[in-house]
Motif scaffolding. Structure first.
Motif, short mmCIF file in Angstrom:
data_model
loop_
_atom_site.label_atom_id
_atom_site.label_comp_id
_atom_site.label_asym_id
_atom_site.label_seq_id
_atom_site.Cartn_x
_atom_site.Cartn_y
_atom_site.Cartn_z
N ASP A 147 14.09 140.22 71.72
CA ASP A 147 13.79 141.06 70.48
C ASP A 147 13.26 142.68 70.68
O ASP A 147 14.27 143.22 71.10
N LYS A 148 12.10 142.64 70.44
CA LYS A 148 11.71 144.29 70.91
C LYS A 148 11.03 144.56 72.39
O LYS A 148 10.57 145.61 72.27
N LEU A 149 11.33 143.62 73.23
CA LEU A 149 10.80 143.70 74.28
C LEU A 149 11.86 143.97 75.55
O LEU A 149 13.08 143.18 75.46
N ALA A 150 11.99 144.49 76.57
CA ALA A 150 12.70 144.43 77.82
C ALA A 150 11.98 143.75 78.92
O ALA A 150 11.06 144.10 79.60
N ARG A 151 12.57 142.66 79.14
CA ARG A 151 12.17 141.78 80.46
C ARG A 151 12.65 142.00 81.67
O ARG A 151 13.93 141.71 81.74
N ARG A 175 12.13 150.18 73.31
CA ARG A 175 12.19 151.33 73.11
C ARG A 175 11.67 152.37 74.04
O ARG A 175 12.03 153.64 73.86
N SER A 176 10.90 151.89 74.93
CA SER A 176 10.36 152.76 75.98
C SER A 176 10.73 152.72 77.22
O SER A 176 10.61 153.60 78.21
N ALA A 177 11.49 151.61 77.53
CA ALA A 177 12.04 151.50 79.08
C ALA A 177 13.46 151.65 79.26
O ALA A 177 14.38 151.32 77.91
N ALA A 178 13.95 152.08 80.08
CA ALA A 178 15.37 152.45 79.99
C ALA A 178 16.54 151.09 79.85
O ALA A 178 17.23 151.31 79.15
N GLY A 179 16.19 149.97 80.34
CA GLY A 179 16.91 148.83 80.46
C GLY A 179 16.82 148.40 78.88
O GLY A 179 17.88 147.96 78.41
N ASP A 222 8.40 158.84 82.61
CA ASP A 222 7.00 158.49 82.04
C ASP A 222 6.71 157.90 81.01
O ASP A 222 5.76 158.14 80.44
N GLU A 223 7.44 156.98 80.45
CA GLU A 223 7.24 156.21 79.17
C GLU A 223 6.70 154.94 79.14
O GLU A 223 5.71 154.61 78.49
N VAL A 224 7.03 154.10 80.12
CA VAL A 224 6.57 152.81 80.56
C VAL A 224 5.14 153.14 81.34
O VAL A 224 4.17 152.44 81.10
N GLU A 225 5.22 153.72 82.29
CA GLU A 225 4.09 153.99 83.21
C GLU A 225 3.99 155.34 83.59
O GLU A 225 5.18 155.97 84.05
N SER A 226 3.07 156.30 83.75
CA SER A 226 2.85 157.56 84.00
C SER A 226 3.37 157.61 85.54
O SER A 226 2.68 156.72 86.60
N GLY A 227 4.17 158.54 85.95
CA GLY A 227 4.78 158.74 87.16
C GLY A 227 5.86 157.79 87.62
O GLY A 227 6.21 157.89 88.84
N LEU A 228 6.24 157.09 86.67
CA LEU A 228 7.47 156.37 86.96
C LEU A 228 8.40 156.37 85.85
O LEU A 228 8.50 156.59 84.75
N SER A 229 9.95 156.76 86.64
CA SER A 229 10.88 156.74 85.60
C SER A 229 12.10 155.77 86.08
O SER A 229 12.01 155.20 87.04
N SER A 230 13.00 155.75 85.12
CA SER A 230 14.18 154.69 85.42
C SER A 230 15.26 155.01 84.58
O SER A 230 15.37 155.96 83.75
N VAL A 231 16.45 154.46 85.23
CA VAL A 231 17.91 154.84 84.84
C VAL A 231 18.56 153.44 84.61
O VAL A 231 18.42 152.50 85.48
N ALA A 232 19.40 153.30 83.59
CA ALA A 232 19.74 151.92 83.28
C ALA A 232 21.37 152.02 82.76
O ALA A 232 21.48 153.09 81.86
#
Length: 288
Positions: A147-151, A175-179, A222-232
């Motif tokens: 749904d609207k979650l990235a697991r 909508r805030s996680a790269a995956g 820095d969207e899911v957690e401050s100081g953390l980034s991701s690429v998907a």
């Protein structure tokens, strides 16, 4: 005389003709269901885990609690209760509202990821995830959208001391996680508006999804957690249907260096090898 009656008459030694007395069956009491064994307190119970679960039960029953109320509930100092609630919030089981009370978080009520296809995706991706983590020295995840979650359904942690941790089971907003973003971009604008119909502003989301489709990958800084980034990037079937996302998660301070060193190309290469395994094994030839 009927045929059945004649048949009986011509066999005088039959049990029917002898009319032997019938012994009534024994009167037996119905078996009682076996009582469930009482749960015993563990001899070496982990007190912090116990307290965290007591707090979750309190939030379930009371709707929301403040730090001071949580501290009284489990008989600890406010600072200890705050650390427990902060940890639960970090994992998505509670969330703090505008009144600084803690309520049930987004992971409460989310069912388990029991899909057999999810398990098989995790298993066939794992060797390539290990290889990608080894060459990049960053944490690698596989994510599916619910749904609207990235697991996160699989994770290989970076060997570095400063790293993104194993977040298997974590389910941040898609909508805030790269995956989650790269999987949302697979939907057309009409489907996105329908999915987020209860949210006021979707224009920015639609523009971001258009950009992600053009790039072929998504980032979250820095969207899911401050100081953390991701690429998907997406993981697709031979029919080009996205079934998950391959994600590299890393401290934000290393994000630009990862991109400049060709990190996105490495993720795409790994995704293609996983997709080859999906094709060889014949997974997802039918709709999930």
């Amino acid at each position: 005389m009927t045929d059945s009656a004649a048949s009986i008459a011509t066999h005088p030694m039959s049990s029917t003709s002898r009319r032997s007395p019938v012994t009534p069956p024994e009167q037996t009491m119905p078996a009682r269901p076996r009582a469930r064994a009482p749960v015993e307190r563990p001899a070496y119970m982990v007190e912090s885990v116990h307290n965290a679960l007591v707090l979750l039960n309190a939030i379930r029953d009371q709707g929301a609690v403040r730090v001071s109320e949580a501290a009284r509930e489990i008989g600890v100092a406010d600072s200890t209760a705050h650390r427990l609630l902060s940890t639960l919030a970090y994992h998505g089981y509670v969330a703090q509202d505008a009144d600084r009370r803690y309520r049930a978080g987004p992971l409460v009520g989310v069912g388990p990821a029991t899909s057999e296809l999810n398990r098989r995706l995790r298993d066939l991706s794992f060797p390539e995830m290990c290889a990608l983590s080894k060459v990049t020295e960053e944490t690698v995840n596989v994510v599916v959208r619910t749904d609207k979650l990235a697991r996160v359904i699989a994770s290989v942690e970076s060997p570095r001391l400063l790293r993104a941790g194993n977040r298997v089971g974590h389910a941040p907003p898609a909508r805030s996680a790269a995956g989650g973003k790269v999987l949302l971009a697979e939907l057309d604008d009409s489907a996105l508006r329908k999915l987020f119909r209860d949210e006021d502003r979707t224009d920015g989301l639609l523009k971001e999804m258009t950009a992600i489709r053009a790039l072929g990958h998504a980032s979250a800084i820095d969207e899911v957690e401050s100081g953390l980034s991701s690429v998907a990037v997406c993981l697709r079937t031979v029919e080009r249907v996205a079934v998950g996302a391959l994600v590299v998660a890393l401290p934000t301070g290393r994000y630009r260096g990862f991109i400049d060193a060709g990190g996105i190309a490495r993720i795409h290469e790994t995704a293609r090898r996983i997709e080859t395994s999906i094709e060889v094994l014949g997974l997802w030839h039918t709709e999930r």
